[in-house]
Design a protein around this motif. Structure first.
Motif, mmCIF file in Angstrom:
data_model
loop_
_atom_site.group_PDB
_atom_site.id
_atom_site.type_symbol
_atom_site.label_atom_id
_atom_site.label_comp_id
_atom_site.label_asym_id
_atom_site.label_seq_id
_atom_site.Cartn_x
_atom_site.Cartn_y
_atom_site.Cartn_z
ATOM 1 N N GLU A 1 0.828 -1.205 0.000
ATOM 2 C CA GLU A 1 0.000 0.000 0.000
ATOM 3 C C GLU A 1 0.868 1.263 0.000
ATOM 4 O OE1 GLU A 1 -2.929 -0.001 3.181
ATOM 5 O OE2 GLU A 1 -3.177 2.181 2.865
ATOM 6 N N VAL A 2 1.913 1.263 0.841
ATOM 7 C CA VAL A 2 2.800 2.432 0.922
ATOM 8 C C VAL A 2 3.501 2.652 -0.420
ATOM 9 C CG1 VAL A 2 4.956 3.258 1.988
ATOM 10 C CG2 VAL A 2 3.132 2.321 3.417
ATOM 11 N N ALA A 3 3.958 1.570 -1.040
ATOM 12 C CA ALA A 3 4.645 1.700 -2.331
ATOM 13 C C ALA A 3 3.703 2.323 -3.366
ATOM 14 C CB ALA A 3 5.130 0.328 -2.806
ATOM 15 N N MET A 4 2.467 1.867 -3.406
ATOM 16 C CA MET A 4 1.514 2.383 -4.395
ATOM 17 C C MET A 4 1.206 3.863 -4.117
ATOM 18 S SD MET A 4 1.154 -0.053 -6.490
ATOM 19 C CE MET A 4 -0.158 0.487 -7.581
ATOM 20 N N LYS A 5 1.084 4.209 -2.836
ATOM 21 C CA LYS A 5 0.792 5.615 -2.486
ATOM 22 C C LYS A 5 1.984 6.507 -2.797
ATOM 23 C CE LYS A 5 -2.923 5.305 0.824
ATOM 24 N NZ LYS A 5 -3.186 4.791 2.153
ATOM 25 N N SER A 6 3.192 5.914 -2.860
ATOM 26 C CA SER A 6 4.388 6.720 -3.152
ATOM 27 C C SER A 6 4.680 6.771 -4.648
ATOM 28 C CB SER A 6 5.616 6.158 -2.443
ATOM 29 O OG SER A 6 5.299 5.672 -1.205
ATOM 30 N N GLY A 7 3.756 6.308 -5.449
ATOM 31 C CA GLY A 7 3.908 6.474 -6.894
ATOM 32 C C GLY A 7 4.340 5.235 -7.654
ATOM 33 N N ALA A 8 4.461 4.080 -6.970
ATOM 34 C CA ALA A 8 4.852 2.861 -7.697
ATOM 35 C C ALA A 8 3.829 2.546 -8.791
ATOM 36 C CB ALA A 8 4.952 1.680 -6.726
ATOM 37 N N LEU A 9 4.312 1.984 -9.890
ATOM 38 C CA LEU A 9 3.407 1.635 -10.994
ATOM 39 C C LEU A 9 2.747 0.284 -10.748
ATOM 40 C CD1 LEU A 9 5.809 2.735 -13.841
ATOM 41 C CD2 LEU A 9 3.899 4.017 -12.880
ATOM 42 N N GLY A 10 3.285 -0.450 -9.785
ATOM 43 C CA GLY A 10 2.721 -1.738 -9.420
ATOM 44 C C GLY A 10 3.512 -2.270 -8.231
ATOM 45 N N GLY B 1 7.461 -16.998 -1.520
ATOM 46 C CA GLY B 1 6.418 -17.800 -0.890
ATOM 47 C C GLY B 1 5.410 -17.004 -0.087
ATOM 48 N N GLY B 2 5.813 -15.826 0.426
ATOM 49 C CA GLY B 2 4.891 -14.969 1.170
ATOM 50 C C GLY B 2 4.779 -15.318 2.639
ATOM 51 N N LYS B 3 3.725 -14.760 3.305
ATOM 52 C CA LYS B 3 3.538 -14.868 4.760
ATOM 53 C C LYS B 3 4.768 -14.331 5.468
ATOM 54 C CE LYS B 3 0.165 -18.581 4.949
ATOM 55 N NZ LYS B 3 -0.879 -17.980 5.776
ATOM 56 N N GLY B 4 5.200 -13.151 5.047
ATOM 57 C CA GLY B 4 6.472 -12.575 5.501
ATOM 58 C C GLY B 4 7.399 -12.500 4.295
ATOM 59 N N GLY B 5 8.654 -12.206 4.543
ATOM 60 C CA GLY B 5 9.604 -12.124 3.427
ATOM 61 C C GLY B 5 9.590 -10.760 2.758
ATOM 62 N N CYS B 6 9.685 -10.746 1.442
ATOM 63 C CA CYS B 6 9.882 -9.482 0.729
ATOM 64 C C CYS B 6 8.739 -9.131 -0.217
ATOM 65 C CB CYS B 6 11.169 -9.559 -0.095
ATOM 66 S SG CYS B 6 12.654 -9.551 0.914
ATOM 67 N N MET B 7 8.708 -7.833 -0.581
ATOM 68 C CA MET B 7 7.795 -7.367 -1.632
ATOM 69 C C MET B 7 8.620 -6.591 -2.650
ATOM 70 S SD MET B 7 7.590 -3.850 -1.123
ATOM 71 C CE MET B 7 6.112 -3.364 -2.012
ATOM 72 N N ILE B 8 8.030 -6.398 -3.838
ATOM 73 C CA ILE B 8 8.700 -5.622 -4.875
ATOM 74 C C ILE B 8 7.752 -4.556 -5.399
ATOM 75 C CG2 ILE B 8 10.360 -7.392 -5.608
ATOM 76 C CD1 ILE B 8 8.479 -8.210 -7.845
ATOM 77 N N ALA B 9 8.348 -3.424 -5.814
ATOM 78 C CA ALA B 9 7.538 -2.339 -6.378
ATOM 79 C C ALA B 9 8.217 -1.858 -7.642
ATOM 80 C CB ALA B 9 7.424 -1.204 -5.363
ATOM 81 N N LEU B 10 7.427 -1.428 -8.612
ATOM 82 C CA LEU B 10 7.977 -0.996 -9.904
ATOM 83 C C LEU B 10 8.013 0.533 -9.979
ATOM 84 C CD1 LEU B 10 8.866 -2.144 -12.726
ATOM 85 C CD2 LEU B 10 6.530 -1.634 -13.486
ATOM 86 N N ASN C 1 15.160 5.918 -11.427
ATOM 87 C CA ASN C 1 15.896 5.802 -10.170
ATOM 88 C C ASN C 1 15.381 6.770 -9.099
ATOM 89 O OD1 ASN C 1 18.040 4.053 -9.376
ATOM 90 N ND2 ASN C 1 19.154 5.914 -8.824
ATOM 91 N N ASP C 2 15.062 8.011 -9.506
ATOM 92 C CA ASP C 2 14.593 9.000 -8.520
ATOM 93 C C ASP C 2 13.302 8.524 -7.860
ATOM 94 O OD1 ASP C 2 16.705 10.578 -9.068
ATOM 95 O OD2 ASP C 2 15.608 11.973 -10.387
ATOM 96 N N GLN C 3 12.406 8.041 -8.704
ATOM 97 C CA GLN C 3 11.140 7.558 -8.142
ATOM 98 C C GLN C 3 11.388 6.342 -7.238
ATOM 99 O OE1 GLN C 3 8.121 5.529 -10.563
ATOM 100 N NE2 GLN C 3 6.679 7.099 -9.910
ATOM 101 N N ALA C 4 12.333 5.484 -7.663
ATOM 102 C CA ALA C 4 12.642 4.287 -6.860
ATOM 103 C C ALA C 4 13.182 4.699 -5.484
ATOM 104 C CB ALA C 4 13.655 3.415 -7.598
ATOM 105 N N ILE C 5 14.019 5.735 -5.463
ATOM 106 C CA ILE C 5 14.576 6.191 -4.175
ATOM 107 C C ILE C 5 13.447 6.693 -3.271
ATOM 108 C CG2 ILE C 5 16.047 7.975 -3.086
ATOM 109 C CD1 ILE C 5 17.918 7.660 -5.555
#
Ligand code: PMV
Length: 313
Positions: A257-266, A272-281, A285-289
């Motif tokens: 949710e935070v990634a999407m609100k910060s402008g991520a495209l997806g 496997g989930g239930k913890g671990g990592c997420m990815i945002a597009l 680079n500026d937007q990624a930072i």
């Protein structure tokens, strides 16, 4: 001690198709070079010893968590016609364990490479695949074999369990932000629960798996044609599908949710989930930072930026 062998392996991220890949559907994964595992082999005059985060001391005394690694070292030494004696193996890692970034396959691959390097034997891809598959089977963490394939291959792969892998000629001008929730992922449990869920609700779960398959096929085309907006939408849809089969959790939801609100495209969970990592597009680079900063402020333990132009075919 004399250092006489070294092997390295990167992590991996699953872009699309986690969970559905277990059932023979395709998945897309990328090598994750931002975090790595190195195995160094030293000559000694003692029994085999190991230095890793899980155990320091005699390999024979290693705990159950290292059972697969222990067996792997023994079978590789047998293949190399070496005695179970006279080496020390030191594992160094910047890849967090159990976060869906492929640390278990990476450690196996680094160890096999370091032993072959130490005894000056050439290691071909099929031999490496064989040894790593043995270790992964013992761990039973990755029924699909996707992790080992991606890491051993070191390229963006389109993978299907019984059909094997092909390289994706990636042409993307985009940056992926990877964020660690800081909580261990529960791949084994998640895979088992999805299986039960599917058995109990076949008419609900079947179309979800089919949609994940269709999205993965579409994403392959987006990656080859720099279709960043469509890629973002597909990632978010995949996340919603994964959430509906109950492999997300509160931390992953918050970071998506935070990634999407910060402008991520997806954005989506990865692995496997239930913890671990997420990815945002992110589109650059500026937007990624900016997204990575927002994710850290929201509690992510660590973030990495992955410029997709780095993937060399
Ligand atoms: O959590 P990871 O990175 O080990 O990924 C697991 C991916 C699954 O599709 C859930 C399982 C598998 O074997 O592919």
């Amino acid at each position: 001690m004399i250092d006489f062998g070294q092997g390295m392996a990167t992590g991996k991220i699953i872009l699309m198709g986690e969970h559905s890949v277990v059932y023979g559907k395709p998945a897309i994964a990328l090598p994750f070079k931002q975090a790595q595992i190195t195995s160094k082999v030293f000559k000694t005059t003692n029994k085999i010893t190991i230095d890793s985060i899980y155990h320091v001391g005699l390999l024979d005394d290693a705990p159950d968590t290292l059972y697969g690694i222990k067996q792997l070292i023994y079978i590789v030494l047998v293949y190399l016609k070496q005695p179970f004696f006279g080496i020390h193996i030191q594992i160094e890692s910047s890849l967090p364990a159990q976060r869906g970034l492929g640390s278990s396959a990476a450690v196996s691959i680094a160890i096999v490479r370091s032993l072959f390097d130490a005894f000056k034997v050439e290691l071909d891809q099929s031999r490496l695949d064989y040894f790593v598959d043995v270790a992964e089977q013992i761990h039973h963490v990755n029924p699909s074999g996707l992790d080992a394939t991606t890491i051993a291959f070191g390229q963006a792969v389109f993978y299907q369990k019984d059909l094997g892998k092909s390289v994706i000629p990636l042409k993307m001008d985009a940056v992926i932000v990877v964020a660690d929730t800081g909580k261990k992922g529960l791949t084994k449990q998640a895979v088992a629960e999805v299986k039960t869920l599917w058995k109990e609700n076949p008419t609900v779960i079947s179309p979800i798996m089919d949609r994940l398959e269709a999205l993965t096929n579409e994403v392959r085309i987006y990656l080859e044609n720099n279709e960043i907006l469509r890629l973002g939408l597909a990632m978010t849809e995949a996340h919603h599908l994964l959430r509906s089969i109950k492999v997300s959790d509160d931390l992953l939801e918050k970071l998506v949710e935070v990634a999407m609100k910060s402008g991520a495209l997806g954005a989506k969970l990865t692995g496997g989930g239930k913890g671990g990592c997420m990815i945002a597009l992110a589109k650059n680079n500026d937007q990624a930072i900016r997204i990575a900063d927002a994710l850290k402020n929201a509690g992510a333990e660590n973030t990495w930026l992955y410029d997709l132009k780095e993937i060399v075919i």
